[in-house]
Design an enzyme around this catalytic site. Structure first.
Site, PDB file in Angstrom:
ATOM      1  CE1 TYR A  65      -4.422  -0.884  -0.178  1.00 54.48           C
ATOM      2  CE2 TYR A  65      -3.482  -2.851   0.819  1.00 54.48           C
ATOM      3  CZ  TYR A  65      -4.517  -2.217   0.145  1.00 54.48           C
ATOM      4  OH  TYR A  65      -5.635  -2.928  -0.214  1.00 54.48           O
ATOM      5  NE  ARG A  68      -3.116   0.066  -4.942  1.00 56.35           N
ATOM      6  CZ  ARG A  68      -4.375  -0.163  -4.545  1.00 56.35           C
ATOM      7  NH1 ARG A  68      -4.624  -1.098  -3.637  1.00 56.35           N
ATOM      8  NH2 ARG A  68      -5.374   0.532  -5.044  1.00 56.35           N
ATOM      9  CG  ASN A 118     -11.442   5.225  -8.745  1.00 59.37           C
ATOM     10  OD1 ASN A 118     -11.681   4.051  -8.992  1.00 59.37           O
ATOM     11  ND2 ASN A 118     -11.563   6.183  -9.653  1.00 59.37           N
ATOM     12  CG  ASP A 120      -7.411   7.543  -7.487  1.00 57.30           C
ATOM     13  OD1 ASP A 120      -8.096   8.543  -7.175  1.00 57.30           O
ATOM     14  OD2 ASP A 120      -7.688   6.828  -8.476  1.00 57.30           O
ATOM     15  CG  HIS A 135     -14.369   0.597  -2.568  1.00 61.83           C
ATOM     16  ND1 HIS A 135     -14.268   0.211  -3.886  1.00 61.83           N
ATOM     17  CD2 HIS A 135     -15.576   0.127  -2.138  1.00 61.83           C
ATOM     18  CE1 HIS A 135     -15.366  -0.447  -4.243  1.00 61.83           C
ATOM     19  NE2 HIS A 135     -16.168  -0.500  -3.201  1.00 61.83           N
ATOM     20  CB  CYS A 143      -6.058   4.090  15.214  1.00 67.06           C
ATOM     21  SG  CYS A 143      -5.285   3.427  16.714  1.00 67.06           S
ATOM     22  CB  CYS A 164      -2.954   6.057  16.221  1.00 68.47           C
ATOM     23  SG  CYS A 164      -4.368   7.101  16.707  1.00 68.47           S
ATOM     24  CB  CYS A 167      -4.439   5.874  21.155  1.00 72.10           C
ATOM     25  SG  CYS A 167      -4.497   4.651  19.812  1.00 72.10           S
ATOM     26  N   PRO A 231     -15.747   2.559 -22.496  1.00 71.67           N
ATOM     27  CG  PRO A 231     -13.464   2.107 -22.422  1.00 71.67           C
ATOM     28  CD  PRO A 231     -14.552   2.815 -21.689  1.00 71.67           C
TER      29      PRO A 231
END
Length: 265
Positions: A65, A68, A118, A120, A135, A143, A164, A167, A231
């Site tokens: 991640y 990404r 998305n 992003d 999403h 956290c 976090c 905390c 498309p």
């Protein structure tokens, strides 16, 4: 012509709901998931995008991640993102006063909501604020201890896992993994907007992933004018009043650009 009628409907509607998928961010260099060359060609869902994968190896998932996230931050919103942000402003820009009179510039009694699958963050960076990220967002963590959401640091400074600020607990990616529920209230807000929309616009999504795929159907069944930009044919195409077999930028230029070629035909 269907496209000209769709453009007219969008100009006149007071309630518009938009759903976007991976196809709108592809021109910005964000890979889709299922197309040739997509993310799932080289990576297995089970290894990176499930709660089980995270429990097995949280650092492996976080490194994916983080990669990404860095790619998403290098990408820039494209013309399609900006056109949708401009469409929102037509509904939400405060009306200026001229003398003692209020001159309306936004559509009176109107409503607008942009729902995206998305993660992003490109819609927000393009200026969209009436936005539901179904999403989650790749630029945030959540956290595991207190549930607080917080932004990730600059990609160049980010060393996972994040901590976090409230905390000190470990943060997980603030995205919805396969097998997880959507963020509380997110789908309800989206569902309400599509049920009440006069025009529903679905851009760059396969219309196969539920529950997001149901939004276009809901709008159509409720009487909205349904526009699809993709498309490829999708399960939603048979319900659409207007299906534009175009990429997101080309299709939204045709419908939303002030200088659309449709006005010259």
């Amino acid at each position: 012509m269907e496209a000209r009628e769709a453009r007219r409907r969008l100009k006149e509607a007071k309630r518009v709901a938009v759903l976007t998928g991976a196809g709108i961010s592809a021109p910005s260099g964000i890979p889709t998931f299922r197309d040739a060359g997509g993310l799932w060609k080289d990576f297995r869902i089970e290894d990176y995008a499930t709660p089980e994968a995270y429990r097995r190896d949280p650092l492996k998932v976080w490194e994916w991640y983080a990669w990404r996230y860095a790619n998403a931050m290098q990408a820039q919103p494209n013309r399609a993102h900006r056109l949708l942000a401009e469409l929102e402003r037509q509904f939400t820009t405060p009306s200026p006063h001229v003398g003692d009179r209020l001159t309306p510039t936004a559509r009176e009694g109107s409503g607008f909501l942009l729902v995206t699958q998305n993660v992003d963050g490109l819609h927000a960076r393009a200026g969209s604020t009436h936005l539901v990220e179904l999403h989650g967002s790749i630029g945030r963590a959540r956290c595991e201890e207190c549930g607080a959401r917080f932004p990730l640091p600059d990609p160049g400074l980010f060393i996972p896992p994040p901590v976090c600020p409230k905390c000190g607990g470990r943060g997980r990616p603030d995205v919805v993994w396969f097998g997880e529920l959507l963020p509380p209230g997110a789908f309800e807000r989206a569902e309400n907007a599509f049920a009440k929309a006069e025009v529903a616009l679905v851009v760059g999504t396969s219309a196969e992933i539920e529950p997001a795929a149901s939004l276009g159907r809901l709008a159509s069944w409720a009487g909205a004018y349904l526009i699809e930009i993709n498309p490829n044919q999708t399960p939603l195409s048979r319900l659409a009043d207007c299906s534009l077999r175009m990429g997101a930028i080309e299709g939204l230029e045709a419908l939303l650009s002030p200088t659309s070629l449709l006005d010259l035909e």
